[in-house]
Scaffold this motif. Structure first.
Motif, PDB file in Angstrom:
ATOM      1  N   ALA A   6      -3.631   8.375   3.078  1.00 29.47           N
ATOM      2  CA  ALA A   6      -4.270   8.135   1.604  1.00 29.47           C
ATOM      3  C   ALA A   6      -5.751   9.060   1.611  1.00 29.47           C
ATOM      4  O   ALA A   6      -6.031   9.670   0.391  1.00 29.47           O
ATOM      5  CB  ALA A   6      -4.460   6.741   1.567  1.00 29.47           C
ATOM      6  N   TYR A   7      -6.259   9.081   2.522  1.00 29.58           N
ATOM      7  CA  TYR A   7      -7.800   9.820   2.687  1.00 29.58           C
ATOM      8  C   TYR A   7      -7.455  11.240   2.363  1.00 29.58           C
ATOM      9  O   TYR A   7      -8.193  11.956   1.577  1.00 29.58           O
ATOM     10  CB  TYR A   7      -8.562   9.504   4.034  1.00 29.58           C
ATOM     11  N   ARG A   8      -6.462  11.843   3.145  1.00 33.87           N
ATOM     12  CA  ARG A   8      -6.040  13.167   2.978  1.00 33.87           C
ATOM     13  C   ARG A   8      -5.833  13.463   1.742  1.00 33.87           C
ATOM     14  O   ARG A   8      -6.189  14.518   0.960  1.00 33.87           O
ATOM     15  CB  ARG A   8      -4.912  13.570   4.099  1.00 33.87           C
ATOM     16  N   GLU A   9      -4.943  12.655   0.880  1.00 36.60           N
ATOM     17  CA  GLU A   9      -4.512  12.914  -0.234  1.00 36.60           C
ATOM     18  C   GLU A   9      -5.777  12.883  -1.371  1.00 36.60           C
ATOM     19  O   GLU A   9      -5.765  13.623  -2.441  1.00 36.60           O
ATOM     20  CB  GLU A   9      -3.445  11.946  -0.990  1.00 36.60           C
ATOM     21  N   GLN A  10      -6.778  12.107  -1.025  1.00 36.06           N
ATOM     22  CA  GLN A  10      -8.042  12.236  -1.927  1.00 36.06           C
ATOM     23  C   GLN A  10      -9.034  13.051  -1.512  1.00 36.06           C
ATOM     24  O   GLN A  10     -10.094  13.307  -1.940  1.00 36.06           O
ATOM     25  CB  GLN A  10      -8.386  10.710  -1.528  1.00 36.06           C
ATOM     26  N   TYR A  25      -3.576   6.112  -4.686  1.00 37.31           N
ATOM     27  CA  TYR A  25      -4.192   6.184  -3.402  1.00 37.31           C
ATOM     28  C   TYR A  25      -5.514   5.212  -2.950  1.00 37.31           C
ATOM     29  O   TYR A  25      -5.484   4.708  -2.068  1.00 37.31           O
ATOM     30  CB  TYR A  25      -4.696   7.768  -3.062  1.00 37.31           C
ATOM     31  N   MET A  26      -6.251   5.172  -4.179  1.00 39.91           N
ATOM     32  CA  MET A  26      -7.555   4.451  -3.831  1.00 39.91           C
ATOM     33  C   MET A  26      -6.892   2.613  -3.834  1.00 39.91           C
ATOM     34  O   MET A  26      -7.288   2.042  -2.995  1.00 39.91           O
ATOM     35  CB  MET A  26      -8.481   4.228  -4.993  1.00 39.91           C
ATOM     36  N   LEU A  73      -5.507  -1.743   0.199  1.00 35.28           N
ATOM     37  CA  LEU A  73      -4.737  -2.398   0.717  1.00 35.28           C
ATOM     38  C   LEU A  73      -4.608  -2.334   2.301  1.00 35.28           C
ATOM     39  O   LEU A  73      -4.148  -3.095   2.874  1.00 35.28           O
ATOM     40  CB  LEU A  73      -3.081  -2.567   0.117  1.00 35.28           C
ATOM     41  N   TYR A  74      -4.498  -0.880   2.652  1.00 31.50           N
ATOM     42  CA  TYR A  74      -4.272  -0.595   4.197  1.00 31.50           C
ATOM     43  C   TYR A  74      -5.556  -1.311   4.782  1.00 31.50           C
ATOM     44  O   TYR A  74      -5.337  -1.814   5.801  1.00 31.50           O
ATOM     45  CB  TYR A  74      -4.488   0.959   4.467  1.00 31.50           C
ATOM     46  N   GLY A 100       0.926  -1.237  -0.057  1.00 32.50           N
ATOM     47  CA  GLY A 100      -0.091   0.121  -0.058  1.00 32.50           C
ATOM     48  C   GLY A 100       0.897   1.272  -0.038  1.00 32.50           C
ATOM     49  O   GLY A 100       0.611   2.127  -0.814  1.00 32.50           O
ATOM     50  N   ALA A 101       1.859   1.232   0.871  1.00 30.60           N
ATOM     51  CA  ALA A 101       2.593   2.494   0.852  1.00 30.60           C
ATOM     52  C   ALA A 101       3.546   2.809  -0.501  1.00 30.60           C
ATOM     53  O   ALA A 101       3.577   3.686  -1.038  1.00 30.60           O
ATOM     54  CB  ALA A 101       3.839   2.240   2.002  1.00 30.60           C
ATOM     55  N   SER A 102       3.851   1.519  -1.144  1.00 31.35           N
ATOM     56  CA  SER A 102       4.417   1.655  -2.465  1.00 31.35           C
ATOM     57  C   SER A 102       3.597   2.288  -3.351  1.00 31.35           C
ATOM     58  O   SER A 102       3.917   3.239  -4.321  1.00 31.35           O
ATOM     59  CB  SER A 102       5.163   0.268  -2.934  1.00 31.35           C
ATOM     60  N   LEU A 103       2.463   1.787  -3.645  1.00 28.32           N
ATOM     61  CA  LEU A 103       1.295   2.610  -4.253  1.00 28.32           C
ATOM     62  C   LEU A 103       1.049   3.883  -3.955  1.00 28.32           C
ATOM     63  O   LEU A 103       0.825   4.722  -4.946  1.00 28.32           O
ATOM     64  CB  LEU A 103       0.089   1.521  -4.199  1.00 28.32           C
TER      65      LEU A 103
END
Length: 166
Positions: free
Chosen positions: A130-134, A96-97, A102-103, A87-90
């Motif tokens: 990831a939520y923040r980035e989206q 982000y989705m 994966l997270y 998940g971190a790599s993606l």
């Protein structure tokens, strides 16, 4: 049954036990070797995404995940760790989705493993990011609130995990 018949049955039973033991040893030997390989792949995958080589990182982490999923029980912490790392790599690739999915899978495992609260906190921090980035700020805020509650209660969360989760 004659004595020779009883003897043959005993020999056959003994051979069955030996063959089963050999088969189990072969399977264990293979799984042990494969799990060692999976650990090495995961370690290299994390190193590569830390170096910015996300494509190769993703490939190695996916391979590690496939091996671990094959040989470990579904709720194993090594599977959760690999899901989080993939998940971190993606995430670093702005996918982000996919990272979010994966997270969430990693958290499903960590939620059942009280001894892995530090890993759970780290994964929660990744999910919030990831939520923040989206631009899903409400979802991110809810997770940050969970993290705050975890840190207040000190459920096995180290100072370094606290620093990286925010």
């Amino acid at each position: 049954m004659s004595n020779s018949g009883v003897y043959l049955v005993e020999v056959a039973a003994t051979l069955c036990i030996i063959w089963a033991g050999v088969a189990m040893a072969d399977e264990y030997g293979q799984s042990g070797t494969e799990l060692t390989r999976a650990a090495s792949l995961a370690e290299k995958g994390v190193l590569l995404y830390e170096q910015g080589n996300y494509t190769e990182s993703e490939r190695l982490l996916r391979e590690s995940l496939a091996i671990r999923t094959r040989f470990l029980p579904r709720g194993d912490s090594q599977i959760a760790a690999t899901l989080n790392d993939l998940g971190a790599s993606l995430h670093y690739q702005s996918r982000y989705m996919e990272a979010e999915s994966l997270y969430k899978q990693a958290l499903e495992i960590y939620n059942d493993l009280p001894e892995c609260q530090a890993d759970r906190a780290s994964t929660l921090g990744n999910l919030a990011s990831a939520y923040r980035e989206q631009r899903q700020f409400d979802s991110a805020s809810n997770i940050y609130s969970q993290l705050f509650e975890m840190f207040k209660s000190e459920n096995g969360v180290s100072e370094s995990t606290k620093a990286t989760a925010y």
